[in-house]
Write a protein that holds these residues in place. Sequence first.
Motif, PDB file in Angstrom:
ATOM      1  N   ALA A 198     109.293  41.496  52.753  1.00 51.70           N
ATOM      2  CA  ALA A 198     108.103  42.229  52.309  1.00 51.70           C
ATOM      3  C   ALA A 198     107.809  41.945  50.834  1.00 51.70           C
ATOM      4  N   VAL A 199     108.861  41.922  50.020  1.00 52.66           N
ATOM      5  CA  VAL A 199     108.676  41.668  48.583  1.00 52.66           C
ATOM      6  C   VAL A 199     108.095  40.268  48.364  1.00 52.66           C
ATOM      7  N   GLU A 200     108.686  39.266  49.000  1.00 52.58           N
ATOM      8  CA  GLU A 200     108.207  37.887  48.829  1.00 52.58           C
ATOM      9  C   GLU A 200     106.747  37.781  49.289  1.00 52.58           C
ATOM     10  N   CYS A 201     106.436  38.483  50.374  1.00 51.40           N
ATOM     11  CA  CYS A 201     105.092  38.458  50.935  1.00 51.40           C
ATOM     12  C   CYS A 201     104.095  39.052  49.929  1.00 51.40           C
ATOM     13  N   LEU A 202     104.412  40.245  49.429  1.00 49.53           N
ATOM     14  CA  LEU A 202     103.489  40.923  48.505  1.00 49.53           C
ATOM     15  C   LEU A 202     103.388  40.180  47.166  1.00 49.53           C
ATOM     16  N   CYS A 203     104.445  39.452  46.816  1.00 49.38           N
ATOM     17  CA  CYS A 203     104.404  38.673  45.573  1.00 49.38           C
ATOM     18  C   CYS A 203     103.552  37.411  45.745  1.00 49.38           C
ATOM     19  N   ALA A 204     103.419  36.955  46.995  1.00 48.30           N
ATOM     20  CA  ALA A 204     102.650  35.722  47.231  1.00 48.30           C
ATOM     21  C   ALA A 204     101.151  35.984  47.283  1.00 48.30           C
ATOM     22  N   PHE A 205     100.759  37.249  47.482  1.00 51.10           N
ATOM     23  CA  PHE A 205      99.339  37.573  47.588  1.00 51.10           C
ATOM     24  C   PHE A 205      98.698  37.665  46.195  1.00 51.10           C
ATOM     25  N   ASP A 206      97.341  37.710  46.180  1.00 53.90           N
ATOM     26  CA  ASP A 206      96.673  37.776  44.878  1.00 53.90           C
ATOM     27  C   ASP A 206      96.688  39.213  44.322  1.00 53.90           C
ATOM     28  N   GLU A 207      96.051  39.358  43.135  1.00 55.80           N
ATOM     29  CA  GLU A 207      96.102  40.632  42.389  1.00 55.80           C
ATOM     30  C   GLU A 207      95.544  41.826  43.165  1.00 55.80           C
ATOM     31  N   SER A 208      94.740  41.532  44.205  1.00 52.60           N
ATOM     32  CA  SER A 208      94.103  42.642  44.924  1.00 52.60           C
ATOM     33  C   SER A 208      95.120  43.548  45.631  1.00 52.60           C
ATOM     34  N   VAL A 209      96.357  43.128  45.712  1.00 54.88           N
ATOM     35  CA  VAL A 209      97.365  43.969  46.380  1.00 54.88           C
ATOM     36  C   VAL A 209      97.819  45.140  45.497  1.00 54.88           C
ATOM     37  N   THR A 210      97.412  45.115  44.236  1.00 52.62           N
ATOM     38  CA  THR A 210      97.913  46.132  43.299  1.00 52.62           C
ATOM     39  C   THR A 210      97.710  47.554  43.829  1.00 52.62           C
ATOM     40  N   THR A 211      96.522  47.834  44.336  1.00 50.50           N
ATOM     41  CA  THR A 211      96.232  49.191  44.816  1.00 50.50           C
ATOM     42  C   THR A 211      97.208  49.593  45.918  1.00 50.50           C
ATOM     43  N   VAL A 212      97.432  48.673  46.848  1.00 60.52           N
ATOM     44  CA  VAL A 212      98.347  48.963  47.969  1.00 60.52           C
ATOM     45  C   VAL A 212      99.764  49.212  47.437  1.00 60.52           C
ATOM     46  N   VAL A 213     100.172  48.392  46.497  1.00 60.82           N
ATOM     47  CA  VAL A 213     101.533  48.535  45.947  1.00 60.82           C
ATOM     48  C   VAL A 213     101.654  49.875  45.207  1.00 60.82           C
ATOM     49  N   LEU A 214     100.631  50.223  44.463  1.00 62.60           N
ATOM     50  CA  LEU A 214     100.676  51.493  43.730  1.00 62.60           C
ATOM     51  C   LEU A 214     100.781  52.675  44.695  1.00 62.60           C
ATOM     52  N   GLU A 215     100.016  52.614  45.767  1.00 64.56           N
ATOM     53  CA  GLU A 215     100.104  53.691  46.770  1.00 64.56           C
ATOM     54  C   GLU A 215     101.514  53.767  47.354  1.00 64.56           C
ATOM     55  N   ARG A 217     106.394  36.213  57.272  1.00 61.90           N
ATOM     56  CA  ARG A 217     106.681  34.977  56.547  1.00 61.90           C
ATOM     57  C   ARG A 217     105.516  33.990  56.674  1.00 61.90           C
ATOM     58  N   ALA A 218     104.837  34.030  57.819  1.00 58.91           N
ATOM     59  CA  ALA A 218     103.663  33.173  57.996  1.00 58.91           C
ATOM     60  C   ALA A 218     102.563  33.600  57.032  1.00 58.91           C
ATOM     61  N   LEU A 219     102.374  34.915  56.914  1.00 60.87           N
ATOM     62  CA  LEU A 219     101.339  35.430  56.006  1.00 60.87           C
ATOM     63  C   LEU A 219     101.698  35.128  54.547  1.00 60.87           C
ATOM     64  N   THR A 220     102.988  35.063  54.251  1.00 56.71           N
ATOM     65  CA  THR A 220     103.425  34.685  52.895  1.00 56.71           C
ATOM     66  C   THR A 220     102.954  33.265  52.595  1.00 56.71           C
ATOM     67  N   LEU A 221     103.121  32.378  53.572  1.00 54.40           N
ATOM     68  CA  LEU A 221     102.712  30.983  53.363  1.00 54.40           C
ATOM     69  C   LEU A 221     101.188  30.870  53.273  1.00 54.40           C
ATOM     70  N   ILE A 222     100.491  31.643  54.105  1.00 52.29           N
ATOM     71  CA  ILE A 222      99.030  31.588  54.112  1.00 52.29           C
ATOM     72  C   ILE A 222      98.463  32.258  52.855  1.00 52.29           C
ATOM     73  N   GLY A 223      99.137  33.337  52.416  1.00 52.91           N
ATOM     74  CA  GLY A 223      98.691  34.059  51.211  1.00 52.91           C
ATOM     75  C   GLY A 223      97.472  34.919  51.455  1.00 52.91           C
ATOM     76  N   ASP A 224      97.423  35.550  52.623  1.00 55.21           N
ATOM     77  CA  ASP A 224      96.257  36.378  52.968  1.00 55.21           C
ATOM     78  C   ASP A 224      96.498  37.825  52.514  1.00 55.21           C
ATOM     79  N   SER A 225      95.889  38.189  51.382  1.00 55.00           N
ATOM     80  CA  SER A 225      96.180  39.513  50.810  1.00 55.00           C
ATOM     81  C   SER A 225      95.616  40.671  51.639  1.00 55.00           C
ATOM     82  N   LYS A 226      94.768  40.351  52.634  1.00 50.30           N
ATOM     83  CA  LYS A 226      94.266  41.431  53.508  1.00 50.30           C
ATOM     84  C   LYS A 226      95.423  42.063  54.292  1.00 50.30           C
ATOM     85  N   ALA A 227      96.527  41.338  54.355  1.00 55.40           N
ATOM     86  CA  ALA A 227      97.670  41.823  55.134  1.00 55.40           C
ATOM     87  C   ALA A 227      98.533  42.817  54.361  1.00 55.40           C
TER      88      ALA A 227
END
Lengths: 365, 481
Positions: A195-212, A163-173
């Motif tokens: 997990a869903v809220e977290c991944l939705c808060a990150f930028d577009e770079s998470v797409t690859t991780v989500v696809l995997e 939840r902290a990372l959701t607020l920070i929005g660090d897509s490296k996570a």
Amino acid sequence: MATQTVVAAQLLSVVLWVLVWATIFLLALILGSRAGRLWRERRDRQLIGELRPAMLAVASGEDEDSAALSQLTTVTRRRARVVDHAVSAMLSKVKGEPARALAQVLRSHGRSSWALRGLNSKRSIRRAYAAWTLGLMRERESGSKIIPLLQDRSIDVVVAAARALTLIGDSKAARAVVRAVAPRRRPRGLPSWVAVECLCAFDESVTTVVLEATAHPRPSVRHVAATVIGTRPLPRAAPMVRERLGVEEDPRTLASLVAALGRIGGATDLPVLSRFAQHPDETVALAAVDALEGIGLHSSVEALAPLVADSRPRLSERAAVALTELGPQGRERLLAFANAPGPAELPATYALQLTAMRSATRGLD
Amino acid sequence: MDWIELLRTAVAAVLAFVAWPVLIYFLVINTSYLVMIGLATVDFVSHRRRIPFAGREELMRSRTMPGISVVTAMHNEEMGIRVAVESFLSLQHPRHEVIVVDDGSTDNGFEVLRKAFDLVPVTRRMPQDVAVREAPTSIHVPRDGRTRLTVVGKANSGRSDSINVGVNLAREDLVLFVDSDSILDPGALLAVSRPFIEDPVTMVAAGGVIRAVNGCRVKGGRVLEVRMPGSPLADIQVLEYLRAFHLGRAGWSRINALLLISGAFGVFRRDALTSVGGLDANSIGEDFELVMRLHRTLRKQRKPCRVTFLTEPICWTEVPSTVPVLRRQRTRWHRGLWETLWAYRGMLFNPRYGRLGLVAVPYYWIFELIAPLLELVGLVLIALGFALGLVPWQYFLLFMLVAYAYAIIVTLAAVTVEELSFHKYPRWRDLGITLVAAVLENLGYRQLTAWWRLEGWFAALTRREQKWGTMTRSGFTEVDS
């Protein structure tokens, strides 16, 4: 005849004494905890009382001359603890400049360094609060220090870190978040919605991780990925969603994939969605009807119309109601169904009734 | 007096034979309660710690929150039904509907709803997901077409059948059963939906905390102030609910072996519920039976299945305040327990069901079903031993003190956990009443309920006709402002 003594009286006496002392201990604990709690509540009320207007001014962004902010940053150490508690509660609800100002209050009281030290504490609750405090303060540079906590042995720490990372929005996570949903060592994974809220808060770079993640062996991870694709939404994931629809075995995940296709798909997906509307699992079939409505094209009417005559009443009703949302064409089809005896008559009549009632009271809203 | 000698000999022999087993049984049963309270404490502590970062506010906005259908049956409840429905409709949740099934009421309950919500008839096809005895005769919805309320009329066929009708008409993914005379806390729906978004793949059912509303101050279907009932019978039940239903079930849930979700407040995933056929309208312990059936069916189908208990959501319900009503309730509960355990005896010590088959089901057989029998047998024997001069009075007194002191300790441990966690009863006076009730429970109440439970068991064994009986309610303490 000799008298019966099942257990030696001395033993019973000893047991009774133990029980009496246990009773006294529990009574003291009950009374002590209540008295302590009431005392603490009163003390906190007194300590925070006159500072409350300043906190509200900062939180609402009305502290134009920063007078309230400086009042909060210069409180005594005793008061700082109570202020920090109240400010932390407010921080999770505000964004923008007020959030930055409230975070400044926490920093001025040394909460930032306290939290950084706490990330490595032996006590799980300390680690959890440390991560959460850094998240509340949106400390971007601490994101890399919070990420390892997603593999913590305590689920409380994992949730706080996510939840902290959701607020920070660090897509490296992103990758670590996905891993936390299905951990190897812990029995419980990161709750799906976190997990869903977290991944939705990150930028577009998470797409690859989500696809995997859509092909992960654990259905709970695949479900998270499918939900993220539909919720964000991630249009680039459309080819992968189409591919997964053919192989997904878990019905809940399949329903999420179908729903996702409704958000990111187009006219070419209507035949696939129509096929899923015939799926034997009703959850999947209903998701397909919603997806057909979600695509919202002229051809959606053609895809939904046959479903009004479906043998499953819930499905036929949902399809009929969906048609009312698709403009005059959808309603014309329903009128035709309502006027012709057959399996589509009742659902069509119900959907039209509902639309008429809504239209009649629209002006009253 | 030869027969007295004969009786002395017989009682002495029985005492010598059963005394140790009974003593060990008491020790183990009370210790098991303590273990459950301990497990629940771990859960409560974790829950309390998580509150600041659990994201309760975010739940309301969460895009993953499933819809929920609140299903309630009413039968001759014209006095309170309007307030109940208004309160259900105003619960916090992004997408919920309310379905009221009128189970052949002979009063003006339906008319009250029709006027209050401006109901109009609609034509709907009812899904046949679950078999029902009585099909709906009418379906009404509010004229505005937006208020998510459906009122279904049907002939009287009992609560379970009515709930099944509601399940068939439910449109959302989750279905909540709630008694129409219960009161839900505003955030109860959000909290009870939470396990289903935390683990959407395997979670199939969740139960919530039920507390006694007797004595509480209520306005417009909301509990404004929590108070102890003030009548000894209801006060003791508050403690029972806390110890057995709240802490006990939280403990079972902690080890993932929960067998019972109360019919007064339970939420189920609709697809799982319909796949097992909904509530069994013939069962007298329909809530227990449903959860057992869910476990058995889903395990047989090798489908992942989790049933959980939530410490947070609160459902307030009226507990019996008179002895005859309490007696009917307890005989019915125990009868339902026996019938369900017997029907699912194949799960007993069956490793296929994991902890359920090896721990939870045997526990229910040994400690829930047989407990009243052994308690009364032990009591009668020791009293007979005392009366016949087999047991010295000092020893008799010591024995009774030890037995009931342990029971009091268990209750005090439960009160301690409540005080350290949720502390719902803020007044000192209520704390005093609680502590007195913890002692009073052992002076007659406990023995009476054990007897009634045996009556229920006996009625089941002799196949007497099943009756739900009427739960006479005295209503809530409504406040004016």
